[in-house]
Design a protein around this motif. Structure first.
Motif, mmCIF file in Angstrom:
data_model
loop_
_atom_site.group_PDB
_atom_site.id
_atom_site.type_symbol
_atom_site.label_atom_id
_atom_site.label_comp_id
_atom_site.label_asym_id
_atom_site.label_seq_id
_atom_site.Cartn_x
_atom_site.Cartn_y
_atom_site.Cartn_z
ATOM 1 N N PRO A 1 0.063 21.557 13.250
ATOM 2 C CA PRO A 1 0.525 22.883 12.813
ATOM 3 C C PRO A 1 0.062 23.171 11.387
ATOM 4 O O PRO A 1 0.280 22.356 10.480
ATOM 5 C CB PRO A 1 2.058 22.765 12.865
ATOM 6 C CG PRO A 1 2.355 21.491 13.591
ATOM 7 C CD PRO A 1 1.175 20.604 13.367
ATOM 8 N N PHE A 2 -0.598 24.299 11.214
ATOM 9 C CA PHE A 2 -1.002 24.736 9.880
ATOM 10 C C PHE A 2 -0.212 25.977 9.481
ATOM 11 O O PHE A 2 0.059 26.851 10.314
ATOM 12 C CB PHE A 2 -2.503 25.066 9.848
ATOM 13 C CG PHE A 2 -3.397 23.884 10.113
ATOM 14 C CD1 PHE A 2 -3.428 22.807 9.257
ATOM 15 C CD2 PHE A 2 -4.215 23.870 11.238
ATOM 16 C CE1 PHE A 2 -4.251 21.712 9.515
ATOM 17 C CE2 PHE A 2 -5.048 22.795 11.504
ATOM 18 C CZ PHE A 2 -5.070 21.709 10.633
ATOM 19 N N ARG A 3 0.129 26.045 8.216
ATOM 20 C CA ARG A 3 0.719 27.269 7.666
ATOM 21 C C ARG A 3 -0.378 28.318 7.506
ATOM 22 O O ARG A 3 -1.564 28.009 7.647
ATOM 23 C CB ARG A 3 1.380 26.966 6.317
ATOM 24 C CG ARG A 3 2.507 25.944 6.394
ATOM 25 C CD ARG A 3 3.265 25.897 5.070
ATOM 26 N NE ARG A 3 4.306 24.890 5.106
ATOM 27 C CZ ARG A 3 4.182 23.650 4.638
ATOM 28 N NH1 ARG A 3 3.040 23.278 4.077
ATOM 29 N NH2 ARG A 3 5.181 22.788 4.712
ATOM 30 N N PRO A 4 -0.015 29.562 7.184
ATOM 31 C CA PRO A 4 -1.043 30.599 7.014
ATOM 32 C C PRO A 4 -2.098 30.255 5.970
ATOM 33 O O PRO A 4 -3.246 30.708 6.072
ATOM 34 C CB PRO A 4 -0.227 31.835 6.605
ATOM 35 C CG PRO A 4 1.099 31.622 7.274
ATOM 36 C CD PRO A 4 1.353 30.149 7.184
ATOM 37 N N ASP A 5 -1.742 29.426 4.959
ATOM 38 C CA ASP A 5 -2.732 29.019 3.953
ATOM 39 C C ASP A 5 -3.513 27.783 4.381
ATOM 40 O O ASP A 5 -4.280 27.224 3.599
ATOM 41 C CB ASP A 5 -2.060 28.768 2.603
ATOM 42 C CG ASP A 5 -1.076 27.589 2.632
ATOM 43 O OD1 ASP A 5 -0.871 26.997 3.717
ATOM 44 O OD2 ASP A 5 -0.518 27.263 1.567
ATOM 45 N N ALA B 1 -2.446 24.815 5.033
ATOM 46 C CA ALA B 1 -1.829 23.531 4.694
ATOM 47 C C ALA B 1 -1.110 22.976 5.921
ATOM 48 O O ALA B 1 -0.644 23.730 6.785
ATOM 49 C CB ALA B 1 -0.833 23.708 3.550
ATOM 50 N N VAL B 2 -1.028 21.657 6.021
ATOM 51 C CA VAL B 2 -0.331 21.025 7.144
ATOM 52 C C VAL B 2 1.166 21.308 7.041
ATOM 53 O O VAL B 2 1.784 21.134 5.983
ATOM 54 C CB VAL B 2 -0.572 19.504 7.146
ATOM 55 C CG1 VAL B 2 0.256 18.832 8.231
ATOM 56 C CG2 VAL B 2 -2.057 19.201 7.350
ATOM 57 N N ASP B 3 1.753 21.764 8.151
ATOM 58 C CA ASP B 3 3.182 22.052 8.217
ATOM 59 C C ASP B 3 3.892 20.818 8.782
ATOM 60 O O ASP B 3 4.036 20.665 9.988
ATOM 61 C CB ASP B 3 3.426 23.281 9.092
ATOM 62 C CG ASP B 3 4.871 23.766 9.049
ATOM 63 O OD1 ASP B 3 5.768 22.960 8.716
ATOM 64 O OD2 ASP B 3 5.112 24.947 9.374
ATOM 65 N N GLU B 4 4.333 19.938 7.889
ATOM 66 C CA GLU B 4 4.945 18.683 8.316
ATOM 67 C C GLU B 4 6.247 18.915 9.076
ATOM 68 O O GLU B 4 6.562 18.190 10.024
ATOM 69 C CB GLU B 4 5.186 17.788 7.105
ATOM 70 C CG GLU B 4 3.917 17.362 6.391
ATOM 71 C CD GLU B 4 4.191 16.640 5.100
ATOM 72 O OE1 GLU B 4 5.053 15.721 5.096
ATOM 73 O OE2 GLU B 4 3.575 17.000 4.073
ATOM 74 N N GLU B 5 7.006 19.916 8.682
ATOM 75 C CA GLU B 5 8.279 20.197 9.349
ATOM 76 C C GLU B 5 8.050 20.592 10.810
ATOM 77 O O GLU B 5 8.747 20.123 11.716
ATOM 78 C CB GLU B 5 9.035 21.300 8.614
ATOM 79 C CG GLU B 5 10.399 21.607 9.201
ATOM 80 C CD GLU B 5 11.153 22.665 8.420
ATOM 81 O OE1 GLU B 5 12.192 23.156 8.927
ATOM 82 O OE2 GLU B 5 10.709 23.024 7.310
ATOM 83 N N ALA B 6 7.067 21.448 11.058
ATOM 84 C CA ALA B 6 6.769 21.851 12.431
ATOM 85 C C ALA B 6 6.259 20.668 13.247
ATOM 86 O O ALA B 6 6.573 20.538 14.438
ATOM 87 C CB ALA B 6 5.746 22.986 12.433
ATOM 88 N N GLU C 1 -5.145 14.248 4.456
ATOM 89 C CA GLU C 1 -4.388 15.041 5.422
ATOM 90 C C GLU C 1 -4.119 14.248 6.693
ATOM 91 O O GLU C 1 -3.026 14.327 7.271
ATOM 92 C CB GLU C 1 -5.143 16.324 5.746
ATOM 93 C CG GLU C 1 -5.132 17.343 4.621
ATOM 94 C CD GLU C 1 -6.016 18.531 4.922
ATOM 95 O OE1 GLU C 1 -5.687 19.639 4.468
ATOM 96 O OE2 GLU C 1 -7.055 18.365 5.612
ATOM 97 N N LEU C 2 -5.108 13.496 7.148
ATOM 98 C CA LEU C 2 -4.903 12.692 8.342
ATOM 99 C C LEU C 2 -3.829 11.640 8.102
ATOM 100 O O LEU C 2 -2.995 11.385 8.981
ATOM 101 C CB LEU C 2 -6.216 12.034 8.774
ATOM 102 C CG LEU C 2 -6.181 11.246 10.077
ATOM 103 C CD1 LEU C 2 -5.754 12.119 11.254
ATOM 104 C CD2 LEU C 2 -7.545 10.607 10.364
ATOM 105 N N ARG C 3 -3.822 11.029 6.928
ATOM 106 C CA ARG C 3 -2.744 10.095 6.594
ATOM 107 C C ARG C 3 -1.384 10.795 6.658
ATOM 108 O O ARG C 3 -0.410 10.242 7.165
ATOM 109 C CB ARG C 3 -2.945 9.500 5.202
ATOM 110 C CG ARG C 3 -3.857 8.294 5.149
ATOM 111 C CD ARG C 3 -3.860 7.659 3.759
ATOM 112 N NE ARG C 3 -2.519 7.262 3.328
ATOM 113 C CZ ARG C 3 -1.945 6.084 3.625
ATOM 114 N NH1 ARG C 3 -2.593 5.194 4.373
ATOM 115 N NH2 ARG C 3 -0.738 5.813 3.178
ATOM 116 N N THR C 4 -1.313 12.008 6.158
ATOM 117 C CA THR C 4 -0.060 12.764 6.194
ATOM 118 C C THR C 4 0.374 13.014 7.629
ATOM 119 O O THR C 4 1.545 12.815 7.988
ATOM 120 C CB THR C 4 -0.220 14.099 5.452
ATOM 121 O OG1 THR C 4 -0.454 13.837 4.063
ATOM 122 C CG2 THR C 4 1.030 14.964 5.594
#
Length: 295
Positions: free
Chosen positions: A14-18, A20-25, A58-61
């Motif tokens: 899941p990505f936010r509109p900018d 960035a990775v959306d960890e919560e989603a 990002e992949l680590r995240t």
């Protein structure tokens, strides 16, 4: 060899509109897939997860978030999609401490494929460097591994435990199962033909359709294992309707659309991938309705 059988959805990122990775989603969908869909494992950072667009950090995240959210309830496999052995080794080492049970690794994507010996060395180096089991993700059309080559790699390289066999050719899947004869895992990514894949003896599936319609895929797996072929055939037809609506060059976007129509947050896609068009969205809505997944 880790127990990696059954329905293992390749999750979207899941990505936010900018972008960035959306960890919560991501955490929320891990919980949905485990607690409500009852899947048997998860893959993050694969093609459906737009893994080719992720930096190593990002992949680590993404991997760390999924492993933490899964909390040992199901195994998590980490995807590696890069263009050289050096890059793949770097990523494999970067992921080694996060708790993933295996890596799902593509052949290189660039236009010039290695020869068979080079392909074997590629996967051997990744397994050696990470200390993690490796599943070959056999998906790149111009760098495609034959059943004979896959069998050679899996039987000769200790750290390579199996393959995710993509493309629509059931003959290739059948040949691979015949040649390996149980010496490695074979997961089907022939989304349109999961039912015959399971009947032929595939150890499970890792395919985009599983992420879009996980509950039906789990039911299909269970029906085949129970010998309930009337139910399995019905589920196959419903799932094929969904797959026919999803398939396209922006498949990850269409999977996210299917999720959204079912009340799951898959976030945005990363440029330059296009979001689902209005006609695609309507086709997916009709297919999900016909499959009984939405009202």
């Amino acid at each position: 060899m880790p127990q990696l059988t059954g329905i293992i959805p390749p999750m979207v990122t899941p990505f936010r509109p900018d972008e960035a990775v959306d960890e919560e989603a991501l955490r929320a969908d891990v919980n949905y897939l485990v607690e409500q869909a009852h899947v048997h494992g998860l893959v993050v950072g694969g093609s459906t997860g737009e893994g080719h667009t992720l930096s190593t950090d990002e992949l680590r995240t993404v991997v760390g978030t999924a492993v933490e959210a899964a909390a040992g309830r199901v195994p998590v496999i980490a995807g590696v999609i890069v263009d050289s052995t050096r890059q793949a080794v770097e990523r494999a080492r970067a992921l080694a401490d996060l708790g993933a049970v295996a890596l799902q690794v593509t052949p290189v994507h660039y236009l010039f494929p290695p020869d068979d010996d080079g392909m074997l060395r590629h996967f051997s180096a990744i397994a050696d460097a990470s200390g993690l089991p490796v599943l070959i993700y056999n998906v790149v059309p111009w760098s495609y591994c034959s059943p004979a080559l896959l069998t050679r790699i899996i039987t000769e390289v200790d750290g390579v435990i199996g393959v995710k066999q993509s493309a629509g050719d059931m003959k290739l899947l059948a040949d691979l199962l015949l040649l390996l004869d149980g010496r490695g895992l074979v997961h089907s990514a022939v989304d349109a033909l999961l039912y015959p894949s399971f009947m032929l003896g595939a150890d499970g599936a890792i395919a985009a359709l599983l992420t879009a319609a996980p509950t039906l895929c789990v039911q299909l797996w269970d029906a085949v294992r129970q010998g309930d072929h009337a139910t399995a055939l019905d589920l196959h037809r419903r799932l094929l309707t969904v797959w026919n609506a999803l398939e396209g060059p922006n498949l990850p976007a269409n999977v996210k659309t299917a999720m959204a129509l079912q009340g799951r947050d898959g976030g945005a896609v990363r440029a330059p991938m296009a979001a689902s068009s209005p006609s695609q969205t309507e086709a997916i809505r009709r297919a999900l309705t016909a499959a009984g997944l939405i009202g």
